[in-house]
Design a protein around this motif. Structure first.
Motif, PDB file in Angstrom:
ATOM      1  N   VAL A   1       0.818  -1.218   0.000  1.00  0.00           N
ATOM      2  CA  VAL A   1       0.000   0.000   0.000  1.00  0.00           C
ATOM      3  C   VAL A   1       0.852   1.269   0.000  1.00  0.00           C
ATOM      4  O   VAL A   1       0.373   2.327  -0.423  1.00  0.00           O
ATOM      5  N   GLN A   2       2.089   1.173   0.448  1.00  0.00           N
ATOM      6  CA  GLN A   2       2.930   2.375   0.377  1.00  0.00           C
ATOM      7  C   GLN A   2       3.248   2.732  -1.067  1.00  0.00           C
ATOM      8  O   GLN A   2       3.300   3.915  -1.426  1.00  0.00           O
ATOM      9  N   ALA A   3       3.432   1.726  -1.917  1.00  0.00           N
ATOM     10  CA  ALA A   3       3.639   1.991  -3.338  1.00  0.00           C
ATOM     11  C   ALA A   3       2.365   2.552  -3.964  1.00  0.00           C
ATOM     12  O   ALA A   3       2.411   3.468  -4.797  1.00  0.00           O
ATOM     13  N   LEU A   4       1.215   2.028  -3.555  1.00  0.00           N
ATOM     14  CA  LEU A   4      -0.058   2.546  -4.054  1.00  0.00           C
ATOM     15  C   LEU A   4      -0.274   3.981  -3.579  1.00  0.00           C
ATOM     16  O   LEU A   4      -0.785   4.832  -4.326  1.00  0.00           O
ATOM     17  N   TYR A   5       0.124   4.253  -2.351  1.00  0.00           N
ATOM     18  CA  TYR A   5       0.032   5.606  -1.787  1.00  0.00           C
ATOM     19  C   TYR A   5       0.852   6.592  -2.622  1.00  0.00           C
ATOM     20  O   TYR A   5       0.363   7.672  -2.992  1.00  0.00           O
ATOM     21  N   ARG A   6       2.079   6.210  -2.943  1.00  0.00           N
ATOM     22  CA  ARG A   6       2.932   7.099  -3.741  1.00  0.00           C
ATOM     23  C   ARG A   6       2.302   7.381  -5.102  1.00  0.00           C
ATOM     24  O   ARG A   6       2.326   8.516  -5.598  1.00  0.00           O
ATOM     25  N   SER A   7       1.741   6.363  -5.716  1.00  0.00           N
ATOM     26  CA  SER A   7       1.100   6.535  -7.004  1.00  0.00           C
ATOM     27  C   SER A   7      -0.087   7.484  -6.902  1.00  0.00           C
ATOM     28  O   SER A   7      -0.314   8.325  -7.772  1.00  0.00           O
ATOM     29  N   SER A   8      -0.829   7.375  -5.806  1.00  0.00           N
ATOM     30  CA  SER A   8      -2.012   8.218  -5.614  1.00  0.00           C
ATOM     31  C   SER A   8      -1.646   9.675  -5.397  1.00  0.00           C
ATOM     32  O   SER A   8      -2.254  10.575  -5.993  1.00  0.00           O
ATOM     33  N   VAL A   9      -0.632   9.940  -4.557  1.00  0.00           N
ATOM     34  CA  VAL A   9      -0.298  11.330  -4.229  1.00  0.00           C
ATOM     35  C   VAL A   9       0.527  12.002  -5.327  1.00  0.00           C
ATOM     36  O   VAL A   9       0.495  13.230  -5.464  1.00  0.00           O
TER      37      VAL A   9
ATOM     38  N   PRO B   1      -4.846   9.749 -14.300  1.00  0.00           N
ATOM     39  CA  PRO B   1      -4.642   8.336 -13.973  1.00  0.00           C
ATOM     40  C   PRO B   1      -3.414   8.093 -13.076  1.00  0.00           C
ATOM     41  O   PRO B   1      -2.383   8.732 -13.269  1.00  0.00           O
ATOM     42  N   CYS B   2      -3.581   7.220 -12.110  1.00  0.00           N
ATOM     43  CA  CYS B   2      -2.487   6.816 -11.218  1.00  0.00           C
ATOM     44  C   CYS B   2      -1.921   5.523 -11.802  1.00  0.00           C
ATOM     45  O   CYS B   2      -2.373   4.426 -11.467  1.00  0.00           O
ATOM     46  N   GLU B   3      -0.955   5.666 -12.680  1.00  0.00           N
ATOM     47  CA  GLU B   3      -0.558   4.570 -13.561  1.00  0.00           C
ATOM     48  C   GLU B   3      -0.110   3.320 -12.813  1.00  0.00           C
ATOM     49  O   GLU B   3      -0.542   2.203 -13.123  1.00  0.00           O
ATOM     50  N   TYR B   4       0.786   3.489 -11.820  1.00  0.00           N
ATOM     51  CA  TYR B   4       1.281   2.298 -11.103  1.00  0.00           C
ATOM     52  C   TYR B   4       0.126   1.594 -10.399  1.00  0.00           C
ATOM     53  O   TYR B   4      -0.063   0.376 -10.549  1.00  0.00           O
ATOM     54  N   ALA B   5      -0.643   2.346  -9.621  1.00  0.00           N
ATOM     55  CA  ALA B   5      -1.711   1.743  -8.819  1.00  0.00           C
ATOM     56  C   ALA B   5      -2.760   1.083  -9.698  1.00  0.00           C
ATOM     57  O   ALA B   5      -3.211  -0.037  -9.419  1.00  0.00           O
ATOM     58  N   GLU B   6      -3.149   1.745 -10.756  1.00  0.00           N
ATOM     59  CA  GLU B   6      -4.202   1.205 -11.598  1.00  0.00           C
ATOM     60  C   GLU B   6      -3.734  -0.022 -12.371  1.00  0.00           C
ATOM     61  O   GLU B   6      -4.494  -0.980 -12.544  1.00  0.00           O
ATOM     62  N   THR B   7      -2.480  -0.022 -12.799  1.00  0.00           N
ATOM     63  CA  THR B   7      -1.923  -1.210 -13.448  1.00  0.00           C
ATOM     64  C   THR B   7      -1.810  -2.357 -12.451  1.00  0.00           C
ATOM     65  O   THR B   7      -2.069  -3.521 -12.773  1.00  0.00           O
ATOM     66  N   PHE B   8      -1.431  -2.020 -11.212  1.00  0.00           N
ATOM     67  CA  PHE B   8      -1.341  -3.050 -10.166  1.00  0.00           C
ATOM     68  C   PHE B   8      -2.699  -3.704  -9.937  1.00  0.00           C
ATOM     69  O   PHE B   8      -2.815  -4.936  -9.931  1.00  0.00           O
ATOM     70  N   PHE B   9      -3.737  -2.898  -9.729  1.00  0.00           N
ATOM     71  CA  PHE B   9      -5.068  -3.464  -9.473  1.00  0.00           C
ATOM     72  C   PHE B   9      -5.506  -4.358 -10.630  1.00  0.00           C
ATOM     73  O   PHE B   9      -5.973  -5.483 -10.407  1.00  0.00           O
ATOM     74  N   GLU B  10      -5.362  -3.881 -11.854  1.00  0.00           N
ATOM     75  CA  GLU B  10      -5.792  -4.677 -13.002  1.00  0.00           C
ATOM     76  C   GLU B  10      -5.043  -6.004 -13.062  1.00  0.00           C
ATOM     77  O   GLU B  10      -5.656  -7.077 -13.258  1.00  0.00           O
TER      78      GLU B  10
ATOM     79  N   GLY C   1      -5.651   7.762   4.606  1.00  0.00           N
ATOM     80  CA  GLY C   1      -5.671   6.596   5.482  1.00  0.00           C
ATOM     81  C   GLY C   1      -4.310   5.936   5.593  1.00  0.00           C
ATOM     82  O   GLY C   1      -3.865   5.577   6.692  1.00  0.00           O
ATOM     83  N   VAL C   2      -3.612   5.799   4.469  1.00  0.00           N
ATOM     84  CA  VAL C   2      -2.275   5.198   4.484  1.00  0.00           C
ATOM     85  C   VAL C   2      -1.287   6.124   5.187  1.00  0.00           C
ATOM     86  O   VAL C   2      -0.422   5.668   5.944  1.00  0.00           O
ATOM     87  N   ARG C   3      -1.417   7.420   4.935  1.00  0.00           N
ATOM     88  CA  ARG C   3      -0.531   8.387   5.609  1.00  0.00           C
ATOM     89  C   ARG C   3      -0.605   8.223   7.124  1.00  0.00           C
ATOM     90  O   ARG C   3       0.430   8.130   7.807  1.00  0.00           O
TER      91      ARG C   3
END
Length: 375
Positions: free
Chosen positions: A77-85, A91-100, A332-334
């Protein structure tokens, strides 16, 4: 001959069995993060699993986590957090590619055909429960601690949770989704999320038995062989099974769900006074969690109640993408993992403050075609 390919984060091994066919072994190998999943891991798993599914010399697959603490504690989730912020609004490329990719891997495992044995020892949470739930023979041990605790970080139970939590007894799945309550091996068996309890001391013997098995060329025969092989270990492990919590609290849980609307349900769980410490902790977790997530969780489970697993994953990608592009998850992750002040500033003061329009907006895909339309 054994073929072995290694990466830093996930290990793949093909072990030749007594029948000449191979057992495909996957080890999630990031002990310092409790084997949390990264994009690199799920991409490599997807490629290898697609190869193993098509090959006649692979009889079955066995998945476990490195070390003694966890199968997998979830996504990184820390990697997803970085992608989001770093890409607010997306588009949040890393996070969205991860979820898919993660959802593709989980669906691939669930539709694998050949036996997929998952050793659910230690922590099995979030994305880890997605991998675990997709197995055809899911093993829990005396150390198994399972949960979908996304309410604490402004997310929701994805990775197929929209499907499998809708198929648990009574209202137990929705309660676990809303409260993030952890459950053990006996609970997993009651919930229909595991096939067998085997004491962790038998792992090496289980692997030896799998290697010694006379595997068939028939997939159906091999599923029967796995169940028969595991039955002996289950019988030897009966005395090690812990007492469960969910079934014992089922009447209490079902009574809470006799509310007129979603907000009343959330408030009833938060305000619930119980003599059961497990229920007390569940109520406290929901009280501290994201009010937006609580509303989204109920709506997501409602919308996915009659969907197939494939359809549920497509629906999850819509919700996950919308959440990651908005600020609630990052906050939430922060609070939990970055600053660790455990004092998230949620967007809404209570579930009642979340508007129907805000909820509805989360269920509209941000693309013309869902990336999982071809799942």
């Amino acid at each position: 001959m054994e073929k072995r390919v290694m990466t830093d984060e996930v290990l793949f091994e093909e072990r030749v069995t007594a029948s000449g066919q191979k057992l495909g072994l996957i080890v999630l190998n990031v002990e310092k993060t409790l084997n949390s999943l990264t994009l690199n891991m799920v991409e490599k798993m997807q490629v290898t699993l697609q190869d193993w599914r098509e090959r006649s010399d692979i009889a079955c697959v066995f998945i476990r986590g490195a070390g003694e603490k966890a199968l997998c504690a979830g996504g990184d989730v820390q990697a997803l957090y970085r992608s989001s912020v770093e890409q607010p609004g997306g588009p949040c490329e890393y996070a969205e590619t991860f979820f898919e990719t993660e959802y593709r891997v989980d669906y691939l495992l669930s539709q694998f055909g050949k036996p997929v044995i998952v050793w659910g020892h230690g922590i099995v949470m979030g994305g880890g429960l997605g991998v675990f739930s997709a197995g055809s023979y899911r093993i829990v041990t005396e150390k198994s601690r399972l949960a979908m605790p996304e309410i604490t970080i402004g997310l929701y139970p994805d990775v197929g949770g929209s499907y499998f939590l809708n198929r648990t007894p009574g209202n137990s799945g929705a309660f676990l989704a809303l409260t993030g309550a952890s459950f053990n091996a006996s609970d997993a068996l009651y919930l229909g999320l595991a096939e067998g309890f085997i004491a962790s001391q038998y792992l090496d013997e289980v692997m030896q038995a799998l290697m010694a098995e006379a595997w068939s060329t028939s997939v159906g025969d091999n599923h029967e062989r796995v169940f028969e092989l595991m039955r002996g270990f289950v019988q030897r492990s009966v005395d090690d099974r812990p007492a469960g919590n969910v079934e014992a609290a089922s009447a209490e849980i079902d009574a809470l769900f006799k509310q007129d609307d979603d907000v009343a349900l959330i408030n009833a769980i938060i305000a619930h006074q119980s003599d059961n410490p497990w229920m007390q902790k569940a109520s406290a977790t929901l009280a501290a969690g994201s009010p937006l997530s609580a509303r989204l969780i109920i709506e997501q489970l409602r919308r996915c109640a009659s969907l197939s697993l494939r359809e549920a994953f497509a629906a999850e990608l819509v919700l996950s993408t919308n959440i990651i592009r908005r600020p609630e998850f990052a906050e939430g992750v922060r609070a939990l993992l970055i600053d660790k002040d455990k004092n998230p500033k949620w967007q809404h003061g209570s579930a009642a403050d979340v508007s129907d329009a805000d909820i509805a907006a989360h269920f509209v895909g941000p693309w013309e075609v869902n990336p999982l339309h071809n799942l």
